[in-house]
Design an enzyme around this catalytic site. Structure first.
Site, PDB file in Angstrom:
ATOM      1  CB  VAL A  68       5.523   4.700 -10.310  1.00 21.56           C
ATOM      2  CG1 VAL A  68       6.487   5.766 -10.303  1.00 21.56           C
ATOM      3  CG2 VAL A  68       4.352   4.723 -12.110  1.00 21.56           C
ATOM      4  CG  ASP A  69       4.861   4.687  -5.098  1.00 20.96           C
ATOM      5  OD1 ASP A  69       6.097   5.753  -5.074  1.00 20.96           O
ATOM      6  OD2 ASP A  69       3.556   4.946  -4.065  1.00 20.96           O
ATOM      7  CB  ILE A  70       5.288  -1.619  -7.135  1.00 17.37           C
ATOM      8  CG1 ILE A  70       3.967  -1.450  -6.187  1.00 17.37           C
ATOM      9  CG2 ILE A  70       5.747  -2.675  -6.710  1.00 17.37           C
ATOM     10  CD1 ILE A  70       4.292  -1.795  -4.838  1.00 17.37           C
TER      11      ILE A  70
END
Length: 376
Positions: free
Chosen positions: A168-170
């Site tokens: 999700v961060d990526i």
């Protein structure tokens, strides 16, 4: 070493990002030529500097993964001296990126409105967990849970499972980078800067693609199916004689080719399997038949035979195997950066973007804390 001019050469980014989403976005832009000045806390720096193992010497491989091509400056933003230095930086920056809790940069006097007063055409990107109006802290695991990703990942609906990387961060970092480039294009045309807001929850819901569409468009709530696909068959992990093998059959031609290579050409004309819709309806019996046929040879042997007929398949690799495959395919997945400050070159995964005229460059290794403090 001489580097070609990057697509973003001359662009200055003030990077107040921490951990992963913000730093990943700014590293992508740095690889494309932007000058990125990473603002960190004195003495401790970015949280990920202490996230290990694994370690490369005394440095976290996590931190190294998303911070090349940057300079580090250590500013205490609660101190007048550090705050003045930060203001000088944002006043000359083309882009400001931050991912503090909503309201933090405003309280520091570095929010969008304050920075725009110093720098009217600035592009200002805020990355949050749940949107700028919500004070909830956002970490990837938390978003995977509340955002539904864990409910569709794992062996069955009773065993929610996170993805094995902070995906999700990526994804949010990618959305931030796209938003920044769009805002810069707008500024090129009009001279007008703007504010960009991306958040982890919205990025995940968008990235769920067909799964979130199943609910929004059709009212179907997806659930975990292990390695199976809700709409395609065969599209899962099977058992060859020595190790697992993935088949990812996307159309009837591929299935007919698969059946032929397996020595079972009659499967393609069997009404239970002749179309994807029929194969999904008869998934269980088809899976059993395929596992029986695939047990006759090794995963690598099937990979060779099936890919020769353009059937999407492959053995279940670990990351070392995956890097080796990319190298065999000529994708040059690993780059090295020489650094006189370190005994050995830094090895990193390459930027995946290929540009014919202005390719990514690897100008400097991830910085030590405050390494670029002078003259930033």
């Amino acid at each position: 070493m001489t580097f070609r001019t990057g697509a973003l050469d001359g662009l200055v980014i003030a990077d107040f990002g921490r951990v992963l989403a913000g730093p990943y976005a700014t590293m992508l832009l740095a690889d494309l030529g932007a000058e990125v000045v990473k603002v960190e806390r004195p003495e401790v720096g970015d949280d990920t500097r202490s996230w290990g193992p694994p370690w490369v010497g005394d440095e976290s491989s996590y931190f190294l993964s998303v911070n090349r091509n940057k300079r580090s400056v250590a500013y205490d933003l609660t101190d007048d001296t550090g705050l003045d230095a930060a203001r000088e930086l944002v006043a000359r920056a083309d882009v400001v990126v931050e991912n503090f809790l909503p309201g933090t940069m405003d309280r520091l006097g570095l929010g969008h409105d304050a920075v725009r007063d110093l720098n009217p055409d600035v592009v200002y990107c805020s990355v949050t967990g749940f949107g700028g109006q919500n004070q909830l802290p956002g970490y990837d695991l938390l978003i995977q849970a509340v955002g539904g990703l864990m409910s569709i990942t794992g062996p069955d609906p009773r065993t929610p499972t996170k993805v094995g990387v902070a995906m999700v961060d990526i994804i949010t970092g990618l959305h931030a980078a796209v938003g920044i480039l769009a805002a810069l294009r707008h500024r090129d045309r009009t001279g007008e800067g703007q504010r960009i807001e991306v958040n982890l929850l919205s990025s995940l819901l968008s990235a769920l693609a067909n799964q979130s569409s199943a609910y929004v468009a059709a009212g179907v709530v997806p659930h975990a199916m292990g390695n199976r696909h809700p709409s395609i068959a065969p599209y899962e992990v099977f058992a060859a004689s020595d190790r697992p093998l993935v088949l990812a059959i996307g159309n009837d031609r591929q299935f007919a080719a698969l059946a032929d290579v397996l020595g079972r050409p009659e499967l393609a004309s069997d009404e239970r399997f002749s179309t994807n819709r029929a194969r999904v309806a008869h998934r269980e019996v088809l899976t059993a038949m395929l596992n029986e046929a695939l047990a006759a040879d090794t995963a690598d042997a099937w990979f060779t035979a099936l890919t020769a007929k353009r059937v999407p398949c492959g053995p279940l690799n670990d990351i070392a195997d995956a890097i080796a495959l990319a190298e065999r395919l000529g994708l040059e997945p690993v780059i090295t950066i020489d650094d006189p400050r370190r005994a050995d070159p830094i090895r990193q995964v390459a930027n995946p973007i290929r540009l014919s005229a202005t390719p990514p460059t690897y100008r400097s290794a991830p910085p030590r804390l405050d390494e670029g403090g002078d003259g930033a």
